[in-house]
Design an enzyme around this catalytic site. Structure first.
Site, mmCIF file in Angstrom:
data_model
loop_
_atom_site.group_PDB
_atom_site.id
_atom_site.type_symbol
_atom_site.label_atom_id
_atom_site.label_comp_id
_atom_site.label_asym_id
_atom_site.label_seq_id
_atom_site.Cartn_x
_atom_site.Cartn_y
_atom_site.Cartn_z
ATOM 1 N N TYR A 34 0.723 -1.127 -0.205
ATOM 2 C CA TYR A 34 -0.126 0.287 -0.063
ATOM 3 C C TYR A 34 0.742 1.397 0.006
ATOM 4 O O TYR A 34 2.077 1.296 0.168
ATOM 5 C CB TYR A 34 -1.081 0.063 1.400
ATOM 6 C CG TYR A 34 -0.311 0.499 2.533
ATOM 7 C CD1 TYR A 34 -0.686 1.667 3.037
ATOM 8 C CD2 TYR A 34 0.209 -0.592 3.190
ATOM 9 C CE1 TYR A 34 -0.075 2.054 4.297
ATOM 10 C CE2 TYR A 34 0.929 -0.241 4.471
ATOM 11 C CZ TYR A 34 0.652 0.972 5.019
ATOM 12 O OH TYR A 34 1.465 1.432 6.101
ATOM 13 N N LYS A 152 6.565 -2.219 1.982
ATOM 14 C CA LYS A 152 5.420 -1.400 2.636
ATOM 15 C C LYS A 152 4.227 -2.307 2.392
ATOM 16 O O LYS A 152 3.341 -1.880 1.760
ATOM 17 C CB LYS A 152 5.096 -0.044 1.865
ATOM 18 C CG LYS A 152 4.068 0.686 2.984
ATOM 19 C CD LYS A 152 4.046 2.284 2.517
ATOM 20 C CE LYS A 152 3.199 2.935 3.160
ATOM 21 N NZ LYS A 152 3.607 3.300 4.566
ATOM 22 N N GLU A 184 11.892 2.342 14.355
ATOM 23 C CA GLU A 184 11.187 3.609 13.976
ATOM 24 C C GLU A 184 9.713 3.459 14.808
ATOM 25 O O GLU A 184 9.646 2.519 15.739
ATOM 26 C CB GLU A 184 10.748 3.227 12.468
ATOM 27 C CG GLU A 184 10.269 1.651 12.225
ATOM 28 C CD GLU A 184 10.095 1.376 10.639
ATOM 29 O OE1 GLU A 184 10.285 2.308 9.884
ATOM 30 O OE2 GLU A 184 9.825 0.364 10.374
ATOM 31 N N LEU A 208 11.135 1.241 7.163
ATOM 32 C CA LEU A 208 10.712 1.742 5.727
ATOM 33 C C LEU A 208 11.342 2.842 5.238
ATOM 34 O O LEU A 208 11.697 3.850 6.062
ATOM 35 C CB LEU A 208 8.987 2.232 6.052
ATOM 36 C CG LEU A 208 8.276 2.658 5.077
ATOM 37 C CD1 LEU A 208 8.037 1.458 4.085
ATOM 38 C CD2 LEU A 208 7.000 3.307 5.329
#
Length: 288
Positions: A34, A152, A184, A208
């Site tokens: 996504y 992702k 993260e 990411l």
């Protein structure tokens, strides 16, 4: 309530008429990727970066892309137009499709088309966020996700659990820790500032590759700010002068407390506030 127009497999339909098969591998296997693109002033922020990362995610999973970049841009613009989105986000999801039955093995790409879905979310006040003026609080949690966080995917159960852990602790978000170092946030990249130096984890499979991250670090360097890409511990973060996160939906968001420890004066720091200003200003200039 006005129904949104959404996009499903080449068609624009009212949201209450949108349908995806129960055999879709995104539903059964989280076999999908996504992207989320922000909309400010009716224009798309960092669209090119999101389109490039989308292709990278698809390639990493050996998944076909059912739409060209040009057509994808047109779909984004049409959804913004028909849904009258001034400030908000466009969510895009592509899965490996619905082969007609459940199986661990990938279906034949010649006979099973990918599923593509896009929808809008209106977020008035996205740029002028009250949270950005007071900052957010984060807690630290163990990072137990799979090893390819750079893709992702729609496997978002643990980040969702992390958000709920934070909520239960009276905080806004969680920073994940692996081998003693911050990876993260649940849906964002993490940064600390010490002595005017911006410190954030270097790109790898562990985090990411944030589109907003790339833009913010570029703007920081152009503004003569010092940037160091390296691992940092949660204790180092608690001792920092300030901290912040970046993502497509929060832009640059100051962090004022980590695990109950206030950073600096307990208010948004100067560097984070300035980077938010620069990011919004520069991104709006390039919005399409």
């Amino acid at each position: 309530m006005t129904l949104r127009t959404v996009y499903v497999n080449g068609e624009y339909v009212p949201e209450n008429e949108a349908r995806v098969s129960i055999f879709d591998r995104g539903f059964l296997m989280a076999d999908g990727v996504y992207e989320v693109t922000s909309v400010l002033g009716g224009k798309l922020i960092d669209f090119d970066g999101h389109a490039v990362r989308l292709q990278r995610s698809l390639d990493a999973l050996d998944m076909a892309n059912p739409i060209s970049k040009e057509d994808l841009l047109e779909v984004h613009r049409e959804l913004v137009r028909v849904n009258e989105v001034d400030e908000g986000m466009i969510y895009l999801q592509i899965t490996r499709g619905a082969p007609g039955d459940r199986d661990f093995a990938f279906p034949d790409p010649d006979t099973t088309e990918p599923t593509i879905v896009l929808f809008t979310q209106k977020k008035p006040g996205l740029a002028d966020s009250p949270a950005a003026k007071k900052g957010i609080k984060v807690i630290s949690i163990e990072d137990i996700r799979w090893g390819r966080r750079d893709i992702k995917t729609v496997q978002l159960l643990y980040p969702s659990m992390g958000k709920m852990m934070a909520k239960k602790a009276g905080a806004d978000d969680a920073w994940m820790i692996e081998d003693g170092f911050v990876t993260e946030g649940t849906s964002n990249n993490a940064y600390i500032v010490k002595g005017n130096k911006i410190i954030t984890r270097a790109l790898s499979n562990d985090i990411l590759h944030g589109i907003t991250r790339a833009s913010v670090l570029r703007f920081a360097r152009e503004a003569q700010m010092e940037v160091e890409e390296r691992n940092f511990t949660i204790d180092e973060a608690k001792d920092a002068d300030e901290a912040f996160i970046t993502s497509a939906s929060t832009f640059v968001m100051p962090v004022v407390e980590i695990d109950g420890v206030a950073l600096g004066d307990g208010v948004p720091g100067r560097v984070a506030q300035r980077l938010r200003e620069i990011y919004l200003e520069e991104s709006l200039k390039k919005a399409i």
